[in-house]
Design an enzyme around this catalytic site. Structure first.
Site, PDB file in Angstrom:
ATOM      1  N   CYS A   9       0.934  -1.292   0.022  1.00 48.52           N
ATOM      2  CA  CYS A   9      -0.115  -0.057  -0.157  1.00 48.52           C
ATOM      3  C   CYS A   9       1.021   1.176  -0.074  1.00 48.52           C
ATOM      4  O   CYS A   9       1.792   1.486   0.805  1.00 48.52           O
ATOM      5  CB  CYS A   9      -0.869   0.044   1.267  1.00 48.52           C
ATOM      6  SG  CYS A   9      -1.933   1.360   1.479  1.00 48.52           S
ATOM      7  N   CYS A  43      -4.035   7.232  -1.542  1.00 45.91           N
ATOM      8  CA  CYS A  43      -5.267   7.307  -2.178  1.00 45.91           C
ATOM      9  C   CYS A  43      -6.353   7.869  -1.327  1.00 45.91           C
ATOM     10  O   CYS A  43      -7.431   8.213  -1.616  1.00 45.91           O
ATOM     11  CB  CYS A  43      -5.463   5.931  -2.931  1.00 45.91           C
ATOM     12  SG  CYS A  43      -4.142   5.045  -3.499  1.00 45.91           S
ATOM     13  N   THR A  94      -4.321   4.658   7.338  1.00 41.01           N
ATOM     14  CA  THR A  94      -3.376   4.436   6.453  1.00 41.01           C
ATOM     15  C   THR A  94      -2.332   5.458   6.171  1.00 41.01           C
ATOM     16  O   THR A  94      -2.512   6.680   5.833  1.00 41.01           O
ATOM     17  CB  THR A  94      -3.965   4.198   5.068  1.00 41.01           C
ATOM     18  OG1 THR A  94      -4.874   2.986   5.384  1.00 41.01           O
ATOM     19  CG2 THR A  94      -3.022   3.720   4.063  1.00 41.01           C
ATOM     20  N   GLU A 136      -0.258   1.292   8.925  1.00 40.13           N
ATOM     21  CA  GLU A 136      -1.592   1.824   9.579  1.00 40.13           C
ATOM     22  C   GLU A 136      -1.190   2.081  11.028  1.00 40.13           C
ATOM     23  O   GLU A 136      -0.609   1.662  11.831  1.00 40.13           O
ATOM     24  CB  GLU A 136      -2.540   0.312   9.597  1.00 40.13           C
ATOM     25  CG  GLU A 136      -2.666  -0.108   8.330  1.00 40.13           C
ATOM     26  CD  GLU A 136      -3.470   0.820   7.447  1.00 40.13           C
ATOM     27  OE1 GLU A 136      -4.401   1.544   8.119  1.00 40.13           O
ATOM     28  OE2 GLU A 136      -3.293   0.804   6.220  1.00 40.13           O
ATOM     29  N   HIS A 187     -13.059   5.120  -2.815  1.00 38.42           N
ATOM     30  CA  HIS A 187     -12.038   4.192  -2.476  1.00 38.42           C
ATOM     31  C   HIS A 187     -12.202   2.904  -2.847  1.00 38.42           C
ATOM     32  O   HIS A 187     -11.366   2.017  -2.883  1.00 38.42           O
ATOM     33  CB  HIS A 187     -12.022   4.482  -1.118  1.00 38.42           C
ATOM     34  CG  HIS A 187     -10.531   3.976  -0.573  1.00 38.42           C
ATOM     35  ND1 HIS A 187      -9.360   4.873  -1.109  1.00 38.42           N
ATOM     36  CD2 HIS A 187      -9.880   3.543   0.619  1.00 38.42           C
ATOM     37  CE1 HIS A 187      -8.287   4.268  -0.512  1.00 38.42           C
ATOM     38  NE2 HIS A 187      -8.713   3.356   0.480  1.00 38.42           N
ATOM     39  N   TYR A 205      -9.371   0.090  -5.137  1.00 40.24           N
ATOM     40  CA  TYR A 205      -8.837  -1.215  -4.962  1.00 40.24           C
ATOM     41  C   TYR A 205      -8.966  -1.960  -6.169  1.00 40.24           C
ATOM     42  O   TYR A 205      -8.110  -3.172  -6.277  1.00 40.24           O
ATOM     43  CB  TYR A 205      -9.749  -1.815  -3.786  1.00 40.24           C
ATOM     44  CG  TYR A 205      -9.430  -1.697  -2.345  1.00 40.24           C
ATOM     45  CD1 TYR A 205      -8.978  -0.353  -1.848  1.00 40.24           C
ATOM     46  CD2 TYR A 205      -9.230  -2.571  -1.662  1.00 40.24           C
ATOM     47  CE1 TYR A 205      -8.564  -0.165  -0.793  1.00 40.24           C
ATOM     48  CE2 TYR A 205      -8.850  -2.351  -0.323  1.00 40.24           C
ATOM     49  CZ  TYR A 205      -8.413  -1.088   0.151  1.00 40.24           C
ATOM     50  OH  TYR A 205      -8.028  -0.984   1.477  1.00 40.24           O
ATOM     51  N   CYS A 218      -4.738  -0.557  -6.850  1.00 41.96           N
ATOM     52  CA  CYS A 218      -3.671  -1.100  -6.240  1.00 41.96           C
ATOM     53  C   CYS A 218      -3.593  -2.329  -5.982  1.00 41.96           C
ATOM     54  O   CYS A 218      -2.686  -2.885  -6.167  1.00 41.96           O
ATOM     55  CB  CYS A 218      -3.782  -0.455  -4.835  1.00 41.96           C
ATOM     56  SG  CYS A 218      -5.099  -0.796  -3.724  1.00 41.96           S
ATOM     57  N   GLU A 278      -6.271  -6.774   4.387  1.00 48.11           N
ATOM     58  CA  GLU A 278      -6.541  -5.514   3.893  1.00 48.11           C
ATOM     59  C   GLU A 278      -7.454  -5.492   2.707  1.00 48.11           C
ATOM     60  O   GLU A 278      -8.224  -4.716   2.702  1.00 48.11           O
ATOM     61  CB  GLU A 278      -4.983  -4.726   3.173  1.00 48.11           C
ATOM     62  CG  GLU A 278      -4.862  -3.408   4.125  1.00 48.11           C
ATOM     63  CD  GLU A 278      -4.546  -2.359   2.730  1.00 48.11           C
ATOM     64  OE1 GLU A 278      -3.965  -2.633   1.681  1.00 48.11           O
ATOM     65  OE2 GLU A 278      -4.914  -1.298   3.121  1.00 48.11           O
TER      66      GLU A 278
HETATM   67 FE1  SF4 Z   1      -3.273   1.924   0.074  1.00 48.51          FE
HETATM   68 FE2  SF4 Z   1      -4.495   0.756  -2.037  1.00 48.51          FE
HETATM   69 FE3  SF4 Z   1      -5.905   2.448  -0.378  1.00 48.51          FE
HETATM   70 FE4  SF4 Z   1      -4.045   3.292  -1.921  1.00 48.51          FE
HETATM   71  S1  SF4 Z   1      -6.014   2.412  -2.598  1.00 48.51           S
HETATM   72  S2  SF4 Z   1      -4.365   3.680   0.188  1.00 48.51           S
HETATM   73  S3  SF4 Z   1      -2.703   1.758  -2.083  1.00 48.51           S
HETATM   74  S4  SF4 Z   1      -4.936   0.388   0.198  1.00 48.51           S
HETATM   75 FE    FE Z   2      -6.541   0.754   2.026  1.00 48.46          FE
END
Ligand code: SF4
Ligand code: FE
Length: 467
Positions: A98, A102, A183, A246, A281, A285, A288, A430
């Protein structure tokens, strides 16, 4: 736009209160449990100056009139949403973890929409703050999840489990509470607190969105414990460059001036913020996680070569299945972005059904991908001695004869890191709970599906009248 080096030095200017393993840490930037996570965020800065990726990693801001890092950009056209997913996939593949930036980006966009709905005054305050964030190219920690305590009780019945406003005066507000699963908080410049649940009449004090400096008086951070902590910086790190982060963040009577208070008691704006953020968000996912899974697929394929089984049909078939599932996640993330709609504020929003389907897939498909990676890696990924033993003059040569190449050992460690929980923030956990636990997505899907249209389609084909 900051370079990666400028980002690093900007972090040293903070007077952060950070605790790690029961100790107050004075220099988090160089701490071995923090630095790999900072390195992951730094990639978001590096790409903005990398000729190969700059077009994707930057955008034109109508607010500043210049180029900004995409992680501070507002989604002004559908392509911005698609480019976000593509950029996240590249960063997920570069870092294998991660990269933490984001939540802030998705939070900025959700707050743009929510403050626009709240009214011109709130929106102007937000825009003023946003321009500064873009110009300084900051990392914003999006702070949403409250501890929540007993889920059957409302916030007012257990106020300590929810962040809330405890005082207001001519200068601003005072907030108290905590946010968990934060995060990248210790690698951020500012924290954007947002309500973690839909609030009802009487719960106005909990409907607050505001920005505070990461090192504001009253903010205390405690780093999350990670299974791979002891291995960081050593030969068994698995991912020898990066990790996620985290943090538990305490807000103990933190003062916020009115200029940084964007929502205070507006329940409708607060609900808009929550839903808009969740959509963005959950689609993220689809960027990422496929990038992270690319690394796991690559490690599995490389190990198959090391083991001399890369030509075997069943091995190829398992790798194909891993790729198929990964592209399924990515495809839905892209589709949620491609089927976007324009909000009245001018910001483009993802399709809520597809964004939630994307995240729902992420709570499932990586589990199968991880199972296949463990299958292909073999039992040695869990029983192998430390790689430090390989370098020992006495035991090393004898051990190498058994383990094989150092490449095999390192790849096995990487698979271990990314699969059964040794990872920085274990990938599967996660995937399960990040951006909301599975049930949260099902609630949104249930609400947005046009059930009646489906019933009518079926009734018509069954030769039945539709009322
Ligand atoms: Fe982390 Fe993925 Fe969330 Fe970006 S979208 S903060 S990489 S978990
Ligand atoms: Fe996350």
């Amino acid at each position: 736009m900051k370079t990666a080096e400028e980002y690093l030095s900007s972090l040293r200017d903070r007077a952060l209160v950070l605790w790690i393993d029961g100790q107050r840490v004075d220099d988090p930037v160089d701490h071995p449990k923090v630095r790999p996570a900072i390195n992951a965020v730094a990639e978001t800065y590096r790409l903005a100056h990398d000729p190969e990726h700059a077009a994707l990693a930057t955008a034109h801001s109508e607010l500043t009139g210049g180029a900004v890092n995409r992680f501070t950009h507002i989604f002004r056209q559908p392509e911005d949403l698609i480019r976000k997913i593509e950029l996240q996939r590249i960063l997920g593949r570069i870092t294998g973890t991660c990269f933490q930036r984001c939540v802030g980006m998705d939070g900025l966009n959700a707050l743009f929409i929510a403050t626009w709905e709240a009214g011109p005054e709130a929106h102007a305050r937000f825009l003023d703050w946003l321009v500064g964030v873009q110009e300084r190219d900051e990392v914003i920690c999006g702070a949403m999840t409250d501890p929540k305590g007993d889920r059957s009780r409302r916030p007012a019945e257990q106020p300590d489990h929810y962040l809330r406003v405890v005082a207001r005066d001519a200068d601003g507000i005072v907030i108290r509470g905590a946010k968990i699963h934060q995060t990248g908080a210790a690698n951020a410049h500012q924290i954007l607190v947002m309500p973690g649940a839909a609030m009802r009449p009487g719960e106005e004090d909990f409907a607050v969105a505001a920005a505070v400096a990461a090192d504001a008086p009253g903010v205390t951070m405690i780093l999350g414990r990670q299974p791979s902590d002891e291995r960081k910086g050593g030969p068994d790190a698995g991912n020898c460059r990066y990790c996620g982060q985290e943090v538990v963040v305490l807000f103990e009577d933190v003062r916020v001036p009115w200029s940084r208070v964007f929502i205070d008691g507006d329940l409708a704006a607060s609900a808009t913020l929550l839903e808009a953020f969740a959509g963005y968000h959950r689609a993220s996912y689809g960027g990422c996680k496929p990038g992270n899974l690319d690394v796991l697929i690559g490690a599995s394929a490389a190990l198959a070569r090391e083991h001399g089984v890369d030509g075997a049909h069943h091995v190829k078939d398992k790798l194909i299945e891993m790729a198929h599932l990964t592209e399924t996640i990515h495809g839905v993330g892209l589709a949620a972005s491609a089927r976007s709609t324009r909000h009245g504020s001018g910001v483009w929003q993802v399709d809520p059904i597809l964004a939630n389907v994307c995240k729902q897939n992420v709570t499932r498909l990586p589990y199968e991908i991880v199972r296949l990676a463990e299958d292909l890696a073999g039992g040695m990924m869990a029983t192998m001695p430390s790689l430090a033993d390989l370098d020992h003059p006495e035991i090393g040569p004898r051990l190498r004869a058994i383990i094989g190449s150092e490449a095999r050992g390192r790849l096995l460690r990487l698979v271990e890191f990314m699969t059964y929980g040794a990872g920085a923030v274990p990938l599967r956990i996660e995937c399960m709970h990040g951006a909301g636990s599975p049930q949260a997505q099902r609630i949104v899907i249930q609400r947005h599906i046009d059930w009646q249209a489906r019933i009518e389609a079926a009734r018509r084909l069954a030769g039945l009248e539709n009322p």
